[in-house]
Design an enzyme around this catalytic site. Structure first.
Site, PDB file in Angstrom:
ATOM      1  N   THR A 102       1.218  -1.303  -0.441  1.00  0.00           N
ATOM      2  CA  THR A 102       0.414  -0.308   0.323  1.00  0.00           C
ATOM      3  C   THR A 102       0.621   1.349   0.221  1.00  0.00           C
ATOM      4  O   THR A 102       2.338   1.342   0.361  1.00  0.00           O
ATOM      5  CB  THR A 102      -1.194   0.470   0.978  1.00  0.00           C
ATOM      6  OG1 THR A 102      -0.441  -0.109   2.646  1.00  0.00           O
ATOM      7  CG2 THR A 102      -1.909  -1.170   1.923  1.00  0.00           C
TER       8      THR A 102
ATOM      9  N   GLY B  10       2.975   4.447   0.271  1.00  0.00           N
ATOM     10  CA  GLY B  10       4.461   4.125  -0.063  1.00  0.00           C
ATOM     11  C   GLY B  10       5.187   3.258  -0.371  1.00  0.00           C
ATOM     12  O   GLY B  10       6.401   3.272  -0.872  1.00  0.00           O
ATOM     13  N   THR B  11       4.800   2.419   0.495  1.00  0.00           N
ATOM     14  CA  THR B  11       5.510   1.017   0.859  1.00  0.00           C
ATOM     15  C   THR B  11       5.693   0.482  -0.872  1.00  0.00           C
ATOM     16  O   THR B  11       6.719   0.122  -0.960  1.00  0.00           O
ATOM     17  CB  THR B  11       5.089   0.424   1.844  1.00  0.00           C
ATOM     18  OG1 THR B  11       4.875   0.319   2.648  1.00  0.00           O
ATOM     19  CG2 THR B  11       6.239  -1.767   1.387  1.00  0.00           C
TER      20      THR B  11
ATOM     21  N   ARG C 276      -6.493   6.587   6.028  1.00  0.00           N
ATOM     22  CA  ARG C 276      -7.307   6.068   7.087  1.00  0.00           C
ATOM     23  C   ARG C 276      -7.579   4.320   7.300  1.00  0.00           C
ATOM     24  O   ARG C 276      -7.871   3.716   7.915  1.00  0.00           O
ATOM     25  CB  ARG C 276      -7.983   6.510   8.141  1.00  0.00           C
ATOM     26  CG  ARG C 276      -8.119   8.429   8.670  1.00  0.00           C
ATOM     27  CD  ARG C 276      -8.797   8.795   9.448  1.00  0.00           C
ATOM     28  NE  ARG C 276      -7.908   9.417  10.444  1.00  0.00           N
ATOM     29  CZ  ARG C 276      -9.072  10.369  11.599  1.00  0.00           C
ATOM     30  NH1 ARG C 276     -10.302  10.229  11.443  1.00  0.00           N
ATOM     31  NH2 ARG C 276      -8.222  11.716  12.248  1.00  0.00           N
ATOM     32  N   VAL C 277      -8.392   3.888   5.701  1.00  0.00           N
ATOM     33  CA  VAL C 277      -9.100   2.824   5.511  1.00  0.00           C
ATOM     34  C   VAL C 277      -8.232   2.207   4.272  1.00  0.00           C
ATOM     35  O   VAL C 277      -8.562   2.875   2.895  1.00  0.00           O
ATOM     36  CB  VAL C 277     -10.821   2.668   5.626  1.00  0.00           C
ATOM     37  CG1 VAL C 277     -11.281   1.295   5.204  1.00  0.00           C
ATOM     38  CG2 VAL C 277     -11.213   3.548   6.332  1.00  0.00           C
TER      39      VAL C 277
ATOM     40  N   ASP D  35      -2.645   3.600  15.307  1.00  0.00           N
ATOM     41  CA  ASP D  35      -2.554   2.819  13.516  1.00  0.00           C
ATOM     42  C   ASP D  35      -3.650   1.966  14.124  1.00  0.00           C
ATOM     43  O   ASP D  35      -3.974   1.256  15.013  1.00  0.00           O
ATOM     44  CB  ASP D  35      -1.487   1.984  13.478  1.00  0.00           C
ATOM     45  CG  ASP D  35      -1.041   2.037  12.130  1.00  0.00           C
ATOM     46  OD1 ASP D  35      -1.675   0.375  11.383  1.00  0.00           O
ATOM     47  OD2 ASP D  35       0.442   2.148  11.869  1.00  0.00           O
TER      48      ASP D  35
ATOM     49  N   LYS E 244      -3.223 -14.102  14.980  1.00  0.00           N
ATOM     50  CA  LYS E 244      -4.163 -15.076  15.522  1.00  0.00           C
ATOM     51  C   LYS E 244      -4.181 -16.368  15.278  1.00  0.00           C
ATOM     52  O   LYS E 244      -4.172 -17.536  15.231  1.00  0.00           O
ATOM     53  CB  LYS E 244      -5.165 -14.186  15.958  1.00  0.00           C
ATOM     54  CG  LYS E 244      -7.195 -15.462  15.614  1.00  0.00           C
ATOM     55  CD  LYS E 244      -7.902 -14.769  15.833  1.00  0.00           C
ATOM     56  CE  LYS E 244      -9.291 -16.548  15.637  1.00  0.00           C
ATOM     57  NZ  LYS E 244     -10.413 -15.265  16.007  1.00  0.00           N
TER      58      LYS E 244
ATOM     59  N   HIS F 282      26.822  -2.949  46.235  1.00  0.00           N
ATOM     60  CA  HIS F 282      25.345  -2.722  46.442  1.00  0.00           C
ATOM     61  C   HIS F 282      24.603  -1.764  46.246  1.00  0.00           C
ATOM     62  O   HIS F 282      23.534  -1.023  47.327  1.00  0.00           O
ATOM     63  CB  HIS F 282      25.684  -3.291  48.393  1.00  0.00           C
ATOM     64  CG  HIS F 282      26.120  -4.688  48.736  1.00  0.00           C
ATOM     65  ND1 HIS F 282      25.789  -6.038  47.638  1.00  0.00           N
ATOM     66  CD2 HIS F 282      27.309  -5.151  48.807  1.00  0.00           C
ATOM     67  CE1 HIS F 282      26.700  -6.681  47.974  1.00  0.00           C
ATOM     68  NE2 HIS F 282      27.268  -6.288  48.753  1.00  0.00           N
TER      69      HIS F 282
ATOM     70  N   GLY G  93      36.057  -6.117  44.376  1.00  0.00           N
ATOM     71  CA  GLY G  93      34.490  -6.878  43.904  1.00  0.00           C
ATOM     72  C   GLY G  93      33.419  -6.056  43.363  1.00  0.00           C
ATOM     73  O   GLY G  93      32.320  -6.578  42.885  1.00  0.00           O
TER      74      GLY G  93
ATOM     75  N   ARG H 142      14.683  17.129  50.154  1.00  0.00           N
ATOM     76  CA  ARG H 142      15.081  15.833  50.645  1.00  0.00           C
ATOM     77  C   ARG H 142      15.631  14.538  49.665  1.00  0.00           C
ATOM     78  O   ARG H 142      14.423  14.295  48.295  1.00  0.00           O
ATOM     79  CB  ARG H 142      14.294  15.406  51.366  1.00  0.00           C
ATOM     80  CG  ARG H 142      14.429  14.442  52.837  1.00  0.00           C
ATOM     81  CD  ARG H 142      13.273  13.742  53.409  1.00  0.00           C
ATOM     82  NE  ARG H 142      12.643  12.814  52.330  1.00  0.00           N
ATOM     83  CZ  ARG H 142      10.834  12.413  52.680  1.00  0.00           C
ATOM     84  NH1 ARG H 142      10.648  12.548  54.430  1.00  0.00           N
ATOM     85  NH2 ARG H 142       9.983  11.896  52.193  1.00  0.00           N
TER      86      ARG H 142
END
Length: 510
Positions: free
Chosen positions: A42, A44-45, A72-73, A133, A145, A272, A301, A506
């Site tokens: 789709t 630009g790809t 958008r669709v 997206d 899925k 520590h 250490g 503090r």
């Protein structure tokens, strides 16, 4: 229609691809130019694929319907989603496929709109909404899925899975791969939705999504299993044994400490999670020498961190005593060879400056505690409360001590001289004990306490701490103030000729 082999191999004949970040196409182009995989795309790809001479089809050719509503669709159509979700082995799916001319997709690669990046950049709300997206998230969830039938590539970071599938002869994927990328797809989807939910609810929605990046050598103790979860591991291990829980916890505290000095050379030793050696200077050598002289006994250490690349001279200096781990932005080749002479010594390299989250989370009582990291300092609240005003050199040391003390476990006191931590008292239940510990440690390590300064992470409840400092020759102290006995504490400092600054803030650390 494609059938699975006994070992879960699925031929890859039909690919749907839609990317926001298109640089990865350079790696895919040679494999897609062969023409043995039917490619649909789709916007630009699609343009980018055709510019690279990849024989790609537009989704509009498949659906007979153009992209609408400003893009958008595009893919929310039965010809697309039917091909992603169908199982050709099911009779009812076969009937629907025959009636509606559906053909299955064997692989789907999607790179979602970069909502998180735009949010971090402070983009306006209208721009952020456009970067939510819909089609992409639907595609990766649908493909995930249906992982027994579809290989899903849910981001450009997983492109190696697609490349491996395309390089096979014939091209195809195996079930184990599809299940792993499906799990990654749902993880990405969950994190994506969570980011949007937190933004829209002004932070009222909370959650965290990540994956187990690697197992750790052990937890706080050898009998405790441990793992590291996250989205990405930013560091490169150049030498040494596997990392432990303690290694990473100490490293985190060490690097947060280094962030206090973004513009000057700084070096620290952590044990520590507490700093036991910290130094800054005009050069790496100056900073490192201060840090290593501070408390060489406690440094044994520990872990070492530098915000400057380590050279050969620095590496030779470090090998004069035992340490568990060293981290730096980079290493000279000769320095690296020296540090790698001990096979178990952990040598890490990572980006600097760091971009660590400003929020902190900790599990407690079956829930999660949340707070903002104790990062920002407001120097406008500083006030001298004694007639004895610290000179310029003392002020430099006081501000250095104030940065260090907030990284010590409470109750904490730091004794500093010449921008070098010479004594630390921490983890004490009485503040005067922290004072005595810091002074005693400085003296036992051969440091001259007279003329040093001190910082306290919280107010002094009584004047006894000031009296102990006066006996040791400390000439200035910085503390938050706020005790009901502040007047007594200030009077004790005044009587001892100790300059005192109150910050109004503090720095407890638990």
């Amino acid at each position: 229609m494609n059938a699975l082999s006994d070992h879960g191999f699925l031929p890859l004949r039909r690919l749907l691809i839609s990317l926001y970040h298109k640089d990865v196409l350079e790696r895919l182009t040679p494999l897609l130019q062969r023409g043995d995989v039917e490619v649909y795309s789709t916007g630009g790809t699609l343009t980018a694929l055709r510019e690279r001479d990849v024989p790609a089809h537009s989704v509009e050719e498949l659906t007979g319907y153009p992209a609408i509503l400003s893009g958008r669709v595009k893919t929310l159509h039965p010809q697309v989603m039917g091909g992603v979700l169908m199982d050709p082995t099911l009779p009812e799916h076969q009937e629907d496929a025959a009636q509606h001319a559906l053909r299955p997709f064997d692989a789907v690669m999607v790179d979602l709109y970069p909502f998180s990046e735009a949010l971090a950049q402070g983009k306006p709300e209208a721009d952020l909404r456009e970067l939510i997206d819909i089609g992409g998230i639907t595609l990766i969830r649908g493909a995930a899925k249906n992982y027994p039938r579809v290989l899903v590539i849910p981001s450009v970071h997983h492109v190696d899975r697609l490349i491996a599938a395309l390089k096979r002869s014939p091209a195809g994927s195996i079930l184990e791969e599809r299940r792993k990328t499906a799990a990654a797809a749902f993880s990405i989807s969950a994190a994506y939705d969570l980011t949007i939910a937190r933004w829209m609810s002004d932070g009222q929605t909370w959650g965290w999504q990540g994956r187990r990046l690697f197992d750790l050598r052990y937890g706080e103790n050898p009998h405790q299993p441990a793992n590291f979860y996250g989205h990405q591991w930013h560091f490169q291990q150049l030498n040494g044994k596997p990392l432990s829980y303690n290694n990473l916890l100490d490293l985190h505290h060490a690097l947060v400490l280094l962030m206090e000095w973004p513009h000057e050379a700084a070096f620290a030793v952590i044990k520590h999670t507490n700093p036991c050696g910290v130094g800054t200077g005009d050069s790496l050598e100056a900073a490192m020498n201060k840090a290593l002289r501070g408390d060489p006994l406690s440094a044994f250490g520990g872990i070492l961190v530098s915000n400057r690349p380590l050279d050969e001279k620095a590496a030779r200096r470090l090998t004069s005593f035992f340490f568990e781990l060293v981290w730096a932005p980079d290493y000279e080749p000769a320095a690296l060879e020296i540090l790698k002479q001990k096979k178990k010594r952990i040598v890490l390299r990572g980006p600097w400056p760091l971009n660590l989250p400003k929020e902190e989370f900790r599990t407690a009582l079956g829930g999660v505690l949340h707070q903002h990291r104790d990062a920002e300092e407001n120097t406008e609240t500083l006030r001298v409360v004694t007639s004895q005003k610290p000179d310029e050199k003392s002020m430099q040391d006081l501000m250095f001590a104030w940065k260090v003390v907030k990284h010590l476990k409470s109750n904490a006191v730091a004794v500093v001289k010449d921008r070098m931590l010479i004594g630390a008292g921490h983890g004490q239940t009485a503040r005067v004990d922290a004072v005595e510990q810091a002074i005693a440690k400085a003296k036992s390590r051969g440091h001259q306490v007279t003329g040093a300064v001190a910082a306290s992470d919280a107010f002094f409840p009584f004047a006894d701490s000031i009296e102990k400092m006066a006996e040791a020759g400390i000439k200035a102290v910085i503390q938050p103030g706020g005790s009901i006995r502040d007047q007594e504490v200030v009077a004790a400092a005044e009587a001892a000729g100790i300059g005192m600054i109150m910050t109004g803030r503090r720095h407890f650390k638990h």
